[in-house]
Design a protein around this motif. Structure first.
Motif, PDB file in Angstrom:
ATOM      1  N   GLN A  56      63.805 115.433   0.605  1.00  0.00           N
ATOM      2  CA  GLN A  56      63.012 114.983   1.756  1.00  0.00           C
ATOM      3  C   GLN A  56      62.574 113.534   1.560  1.00  0.00           C
ATOM      4  O   GLN A  56      62.644 112.724   2.486  1.00  0.00           O
ATOM      5  CB  GLN A  56      61.800 115.900   1.955  1.00  0.00           C
ATOM      6  CG  GLN A  56      62.202 117.311   2.366  1.00  0.00           C
ATOM      7  CD  GLN A  56      61.055 118.299   2.301  1.00  0.00           C
ATOM      8  OE1 GLN A  56      60.348 118.374   1.305  1.00  0.00           O
ATOM      9  NE2 GLN A  56      60.890 119.065   3.379  1.00  0.00           N
ATOM     10  N   GLY A  60      61.518 124.511  11.634  1.00  0.00           N
ATOM     11  CA  GLY A  60      62.354 123.458  11.054  1.00  0.00           C
ATOM     12  C   GLY A  60      63.824 123.646  11.397  1.00  0.00           C
ATOM     13  O   GLY A  60      64.510 122.697  11.768  1.00  0.00           O
ATOM     14  N   THR A  95      63.893 128.040   3.835  1.00  0.00           N
ATOM     15  CA  THR A  95      63.963 127.131   4.977  1.00  0.00           C
ATOM     16  C   THR A  95      63.448 125.771   4.536  1.00  0.00           C
ATOM     17  O   THR A  95      62.876 125.631   3.452  1.00  0.00           O
ATOM     18  CB  THR A  95      63.110 127.639   6.152  1.00  0.00           C
ATOM     19  OG1 THR A  95      61.736 127.549   5.780  1.00  0.00           O
ATOM     20  CG2 THR A  95      63.465 129.073   6.531  1.00  0.00           C
ATOM     21  N   VAL A  96      63.592 124.785   5.388  1.00  0.00           N
ATOM     22  CA  VAL A  96      63.105 123.443   5.040  1.00  0.00           C
ATOM     23  C   VAL A  96      61.595 123.466   4.778  1.00  0.00           C
ATOM     24  O   VAL A  96      61.101 122.689   3.952  1.00  0.00           O
ATOM     25  CB  VAL A  96      63.499 122.416   6.131  1.00  0.00           C
ATOM     26  CG1 VAL A  96      62.657 122.589   7.389  1.00  0.00           C
ATOM     27  CG2 VAL A  96      63.430 120.995   5.587  1.00  0.00           C
ATOM     28  N   GLU A  97      60.888 124.375   5.400  1.00  0.00           N
ATOM     29  CA  GLU A  97      59.441 124.481   5.177  1.00  0.00           C
ATOM     30  C   GLU A  97      59.128 124.935   3.746  1.00  0.00           C
ATOM     31  O   GLU A  97      58.020 124.729   3.272  1.00  0.00           O
ATOM     32  CB  GLU A  97      58.805 125.457   6.166  1.00  0.00           C
ATOM     33  CG  GLU A  97      58.790 124.980   7.600  1.00  0.00           C
ATOM     34  CD  GLU A  97      60.028 125.362   8.410  1.00  0.00           C
ATOM     35  OE1 GLU A  97      61.048 125.784   7.806  1.00  0.00           O
ATOM     36  OE2 GLU A  97      59.987 125.237   9.645  1.00  0.00           O
ATOM     37  N   THR A 102      68.076 116.912  10.871  1.00  0.00           N
ATOM     38  CA  THR A 102      67.631 116.620   9.509  1.00  0.00           C
ATOM     39  C   THR A 102      67.397 117.863   8.664  1.00  0.00           C
ATOM     40  O   THR A 102      67.840 117.921   7.511  1.00  0.00           O
ATOM     41  CB  THR A 102      66.361 115.754   9.535  1.00  0.00           C
ATOM     42  OG1 THR A 102      66.631 114.576  10.307  1.00  0.00           O
ATOM     43  CG2 THR A 102      65.939 115.355   8.139  1.00  0.00           C
ATOM     44  N   SER A 103      66.720 118.859   9.182  1.00  0.00           N
ATOM     45  CA  SER A 103      66.446 120.037   8.350  1.00  0.00           C
ATOM     46  C   SER A 103      67.743 120.729   7.942  1.00  0.00           C
ATOM     47  O   SER A 103      67.886 121.167   6.796  1.00  0.00           O
ATOM     48  CB  SER A 103      65.506 121.012   9.054  1.00  0.00           C
ATOM     49  OG  SER A 103      66.106 121.538  10.214  1.00  0.00           O
TER      50      SER A 103
END
Length: 157
Positions: A91, A37, A76-78, A106-107
């Motif tokens: 999101q 991400g 993280t984004v994840e 985006t992330s």
């Protein structure tokens, strides 16, 4: 090449990695943990595509030396979506407000916004713009992105 073993918390889970001492956090996230991400844009900390949260602060992971991650907490984004796969309000807001263009930035934008909202759940437009000032979007203006962050701040209340 000399290697180092680092242990830290990644998206809520304790992890350990043995990596070359010269690596940065971004390379470790992408190559060891396969979390892609965060992106390498400029590679010198100016575009924000690699933004992650370390101990509550948005950081450019491309500049973060891996030895300094020992014992710290990384998001993280994840790590934003629930374990069941439900998207985080940020999101959802980015999708609903067309805050996602090509997606490359985006992330990083979302992680900078997450760090802001964690500290300030009711930011002004100026505070939102300041929080994402280190994140560049080359596709469009920032209107939809700022609106998405504002919407998420109202949703999280």
């Amino acid at each position: 090449m000399k290697k180092i073993t680092v242990s830290f918390t990644l998206n809520g889970d304790p992890v350990t990695a043995e990596v070359p001492v010269t690596w940065n956090l971004l390379k470790t996230l992408r190559e060891v943990f396969e979390l892609t991400g965060a992106k390498e844009g400029c590679g010198v900390g100016e575009c924000g595509a690699c933004t992650v949260i370390v101990d509550g602060e948005a950081v450019n992971s491309c500049l973060f030396p891996i030895p300094e991650i020992e014992g710290r907490s990384v998001t993280t984004v994840e790590g934003l979506a629930s374990k069941e796969g439900e998207l985080h309000p940020l999101q959802k807001a980015f999708l609903e407000n067309n805050g996602v263009q090509c997606g490359f930035c985006t992330s990083g934008m979302i992680m900078s916004a997450k760090a802001l909202l964690d500290k300030n759940p009711d930011p002004t437009e100026e505070e939102i713009r300041t929080a994402i000032s280190g994140n560049f979007c080359r596709c469009t203006g920032y209107v939809q992105i700022v609106e998405a962050i504002d919407m998420a701040s109202k949703t999280e209340k």
